[in-house]
Design a protein around this motif. Structure first.
Motif, PDB file in Angstrom:
ATOM      1  N   PHE A  87       0.850  -1.189   0.000  1.00 50.89           N
ATOM      2  CA  PHE A  87       0.000   0.000   0.000  1.00 50.89           C
ATOM      3  C   PHE A  87       0.886   1.239   0.000  1.00 50.89           C
ATOM      4  CE2 PHE A  87       0.470   1.313   4.479  1.00 50.89           C
ATOM      5  CZ  PHE A  87       1.015   0.165   5.026  1.00 50.89           C
ATOM      6  N   THR A  88       0.286   2.392  -0.242  1.00 51.37           N
ATOM      7  CA  THR A  88       1.023   3.649  -0.262  1.00 51.37           C
ATOM      8  C   THR A  88       1.261   4.090   1.172  1.00 51.37           C
ATOM      9  OG1 THR A  88      -0.075   4.232  -2.357  1.00 51.37           O
ATOM     10  CG2 THR A  88       1.083   6.000  -1.179  1.00 51.37           C
ATOM     11  N   PHE A  89       2.388   3.679   1.715  1.00 48.79           N
ATOM     12  CA  PHE A  89       2.676   3.820   3.155  1.00 48.79           C
ATOM     13  C   PHE A  89       2.508   5.255   3.632  1.00 48.79           C
ATOM     14  CE2 PHE A  89       4.508   2.610   7.117  1.00 48.79           C
ATOM     15  CZ  PHE A  89       5.339   3.646   7.510  1.00 48.79           C
ATOM     16  N   SER A  90       3.020   6.204   2.885  1.00 52.47           N
ATOM     17  CA  SER A  90       3.037   7.601   3.340  1.00 52.47           C
ATOM     18  C   SER A  90       1.634   8.189   3.479  1.00 52.47           C
ATOM     19  CB  SER A  90       3.850   8.456   2.375  1.00 52.47           C
ATOM     20  OG  SER A  90       3.298   8.396   1.072  1.00 52.47           O
ATOM     21  N   SER A  91       0.631   7.548   2.928  1.00 52.78           N
ATOM     22  CA  SER A  91      -0.731   8.081   2.944  1.00 52.78           C
ATOM     23  C   SER A  91      -1.571   7.593   4.110  1.00 52.78           C
ATOM     24  CB  SER A  91      -1.453   7.725   1.638  1.00 52.78           C
ATOM     25  OG  SER A  91      -0.823   8.301   0.517  1.00 52.78           O
TER      26      SER A  91
END
Length: 120
Positions: free
Chosen positions: A27-31
């Motif tokens: 998944f898009t970790f930073s989000s």
């Protein structure tokens, strides 16, 4: 597929320190907000700390001032630094991914858990 792989934990004497790491993928970790929970023997799992996607942090009263949650978006990793550990901190610690950029009531996924044992 969301994956959370934890490392760290172990056995330490009271007053000591440990660091947990949680490497994320899928998944898009930073989000997303991330968190840490723990479950002591005979007790329900409880929330320990959270970090929002913008870096804002929150702590349970029982660990405030002793534990620090952080994240490294480039490494897709969340950390839990635990200082001045007490025997009552003994538990299995779980990394968690939330459903949004801020902490949500329902956790999307937990890691496999790592044991922390604090001896007196």
């Amino acid at each position: 597929q969301v994956q959370l792989v934890e490392s760290g934990g172990g056995l330490v004497q009271a007053g000591g320190s440990l660091r947990h790491s949680c490497a994320a993928s899928g998944f898009t970790f930073s989000s997303y907000a991330m968190g840490w929970y723990r479950q002591a023997p005979g007790k329900e799992r409880e929330w320990v700390a959270s970090i929002h996607s913008d870096g804002t942090t929150y702590y349970a009263d029982s660990v405030q001032g002793r534990f620090t949650i952080s994240r490294d978006n480039a490494k897709r990793t969340t950390y839990l630094h635990m200082n001045n550990l007490k025997p009552e901190d003994t538990a299995i610690y779980y990394c968690a991914k939330y459903h949004a950029a801020t902490r949500t009531i329902v956790v999307h996924k937990f890691g496999q858990g790592t044991q922390v044992t604090v001896s007196s």
